[in-house]
Design a protein around this motif. Structure first.
Motif, short mmCIF file in Angstrom:
data_model
loop_
_atom_site.label_atom_id
_atom_site.label_comp_id
_atom_site.label_asym_id
_atom_site.label_seq_id
_atom_site.Cartn_x
_atom_site.Cartn_y
_atom_site.Cartn_z
N VAL A 1 0.84 -1.21 0.00
CA VAL A 1 0.00 0.00 0.00
C VAL A 1 0.87 1.25 0.00
O VAL A 1 0.52 2.26 -0.63
N GLN A 2 2.00 1.18 0.70
CA GLN A 2 2.89 2.35 0.74
C GLN A 2 3.59 2.53 -0.60
O GLN A 2 3.67 3.64 -1.14
N GLN B 1 6.46 7.44 2.08
CA GLN B 1 5.82 6.14 1.85
C GLN B 1 6.78 5.16 1.17
O GLN B 1 6.78 3.97 1.49
N LEU C 1 8.96 3.85 3.91
CA LEU C 1 8.29 2.82 4.72
C LEU C 1 8.25 1.49 3.97
O LEU C 1 8.41 0.42 4.56
N LEU D 1 -1.69 9.49 5.21
CA LEU D 1 -1.15 8.26 5.81
C LEU D 1 -2.25 7.36 6.34
O LEU D 1 -2.12 6.13 6.33
N VAL E 1 -4.53 5.69 3.07
CA VAL E 1 -4.11 4.47 2.36
C VAL E 1 -4.51 3.24 3.14
O VAL E 1 -4.88 2.21 2.56
N GLN E 2 -4.44 3.34 4.47
CA GLN E 2 -4.82 2.19 5.30
C GLN E 2 -6.34 1.99 5.27
O GLN E 2 -6.83 0.87 5.11
N ASN F 1 -7.66 0.60 1.87
CA ASN F 1 -7.40 -0.82 1.66
C ASN F 1 -8.27 -1.70 2.56
O ASN F 1 -8.73 -2.77 2.16
N GLN G 1 -5.31 -2.81 9.18
CA GLN G 1 -5.22 -1.52 8.48
C GLN G 1 -6.28 -0.54 8.97
O GLN G 1 -6.02 0.65 9.10
#
Lengths: 382, 382
Positions: free
Chosen positions: A213-214, A248, A251, B210, B213-214, B217, B248
């Motif tokens: 995802v990053q 990102q 990470l 940040l 994105v988590q 998903n 996530q």
């Protein structure tokens, strides 16, 4: 199913975030901090802000900036002496990858003793490090969030890669406003370093859903914002998006590791005075062509993240378009296209290829690779 | 541009990850650990594995499992006495949100002293906590990665929300294999809790790139894998994907906070013996309808993440389809649809609405909300 591991520092991200460095150190219990930086950061005025923030937080500061691009073992040793002489209890790194990698390596020595050579490789750091607060001012290296430090062995003229969870800083501060003092050239090469991190992490054999995802968002952001970021020092949105892309990508690669581009770049960067980001940029398209065989589906996803319409395309067609996209991006932003333009004429190519083959980053490259393959890739990029 | 902050524990994710708990505690310097769990985890056999792993790592263990769903202040106090009496130096939590929230709250008391009520609110924890290793066995709460602990004040009959970076565990272990012992009912309600976390974090006014994105998903994974995860206890892919979705979503809401669903759920969950995940599931569609006005663009993205073809649809049309998707998902997996089915008949609705309005999670709800709005939402879900 393999076990996925993921580790990252606390992140403070945004314009003005740099002003939180003093308070961040205090929160970690620091009283006397060593600030590791370089003269570029000093001249750009960012070091003054860091010193001011530390003073407001009641911290005593010592500054070390005797370091060079591709930082050396003796610079780390000198920095650790400054730390000890001044009875410091925490380390701040402020700058690009060189300053931050040096700051992390100094922290290793001051609690573990010995020489930085003792820690080359994976998980060699036994004692906990002092509190570490890292401030990235380049949107490139990702070192402010990573478990890596790369230091040159000045005798062997070789980059040593140190990998340990202990190297993940406690706090990473990313202030996109600091990117406004970068030259277009530096913006281009560090931006392509970001893209290299993201692509190598995405296709790495150690990639996980948490790194994907990053990596994917970093590719998307770089594809969309690197051009405008190079075009104008004052485009705040582009700077902020590239800072996020760098974070990102950092990470992603800190946890998924990298591939052949970095293995090859470490090899020649340890021997010759080359800029890491530029070398990566020159190698990336050729390594992408080489690796395509291993990960065609992922290349199609890279194409989509770059905004390429892939409907009706085969994986091969989409992959070719992705590689074309990267080449054109690199060309459009004026990045040096050839290693020979940067001052490496292929000298010692046999030895450099062997060193690259043995680099830790080569282990996670998705396609099996031979000495001859590495030589061919170097030759294509010359 | 606001400053984005993001913090998360080291994560170990994968089938068999639970076996790494002993080594993880050792790595943090622990010698004598308090294990906080519940009888469901004991009967499922996971506690034995934890004890075995600790024994292999040479750790002395004490176990505390006198805790209930929606854990209480006096249970936290009792657990902290067990820690002190056994001279423990680290805390393991293993189970769902109740066990993990209790484990974190115990850790607060043993280094900070006082009563857990003293720490209600944001940033009230001053002393560092002992090493914390949390093992999630439910794919729901996200507490294993979050900076939250929710404990019931037994006298006021009210859920206290404690928020602090100190509550982020050192290491979170997520082993999808532990999900195979969950009933379909529990899989459904905890899965809808995951979806609630992801959607509330995504539309929160504190969302950042940040957290997005988590959250995105997690929405995608829940939309695709919750149905098969409920359908079969043995579908390993579905379990693994829901475990990742839970992780996530936890990372997203820990850093972006939540909204009206959780504010309302905390209110009635503090007073009546209801299951948190089920209450959230019943409230989610109505709160989504209410909040749509504030974030139509984000609802269109939610629709796309759910696999809905949105081309040619207006934001309103796409948003309606997203809400419809959530309702149908909840219906298909047999989740209780109404609060009255769970044992709340609307008793004390005025007081419950007032408490919800004052809950910390209400601050980040994207649409302004009044007492009358909250009452209406409760009534619709009854």
């Amino acid at each position: 199913m393999k076990i996925n591991k993921f580790v990252m520092p606390e992140v403070i991200f945004g314009n003005g975030a740099i002003h939180q460095v003093g308070e961040s150190c205090s929160r970690l219990g620091a009283k006397r901090v060593l600030i590791v930086s370089d003269k570029g950061v000093l001249h750009a005025g960012w070091l003054d802000i860091v010193l001011d923030s530390c003073q407001k937080a009641g911290l005593r500061t010592s500054v070390f900036f005797d370091l060079t691009t591709n930082p050396k073992d003796y610079e780390v040793a000198a920095g650790s002496r400054v730390y000890v002489e001044n009875e410091c209890d925490a380390v701040i790194g402020v700058g690009g990858g060189s300053a931050i990698d040096t700051a992390k390596a100094i922290a290793v020595l001051v609690t573990n003793g010995g020489s930085i050579h003792d820690f080359e490789g994976v998980d060699k750091i036994m004692e906990p490090l002092p509190p570490l607060v890292m401030i990235s001012t380049t949107a490139g290296s990702g070192s402010e969030v990573s478990q890596f430090s790369v230091i040159v062995d000045s005798e062997r003229k070789k980059k040593m890669t140190i990998v340990s969870k202990s190297l993940v800083p406690d706090i990473a501060i990313i202030d996109p406003h600091t990117l406004t003092t970068k030259s277009p050239q530096l913006t281009a090469s560090t931006g392509l370093d970001v893209l290299t991190h993201a692509i190598e992490a995405y296709v790495s054999i150690a990639a996980t859903p948490l790194t994907d995802v990053q990596a994917k968002n970093a590719i998307y952001l770089t594809a969309n914002y690197l051009r405008p970021s190079v075009a104008s020092t004052m485009n705040e949105e582009a700077k902020a998006q590239m800072a996020m892309a760098s974070l990102q990508a950092g990470l992603a690669f800190s946890n998924a590791i990298l591939g052949a581009v970095h293995a090859m770049s470490h090899a020649i960067g340890g021997r010759f005075p080359l800029f890491h980001g530029e070398v990566n940029a020159a190698l990336l398209p050729y390594v992408m062509e080489f690796n395509f065989l291993a990960v065609p589906r992922k290349y199609k996803e890279i194409a989509e993240l770059c905004g390429i319409a892939t409907e009706g395309l085969t994986q091969v067609e989409a992959g070719e378009k992705a590689i074309e996209f990267v080449k054109k991006l690199s060309h459009d932003i004026g990045a040096p296209q050839r290693l020979s333009d940067m001052g490496w004429n292929g000298d010692m190519i046999e030895e450099m290829s062997q060193i690259a083959l043995e680099d830790a980053c080569m282990i996670t490259n998705p396609r099996d690779i031979t000495l001859q393959d590495v030589k061919n890739l170097f030759r294509r990029a010359l």
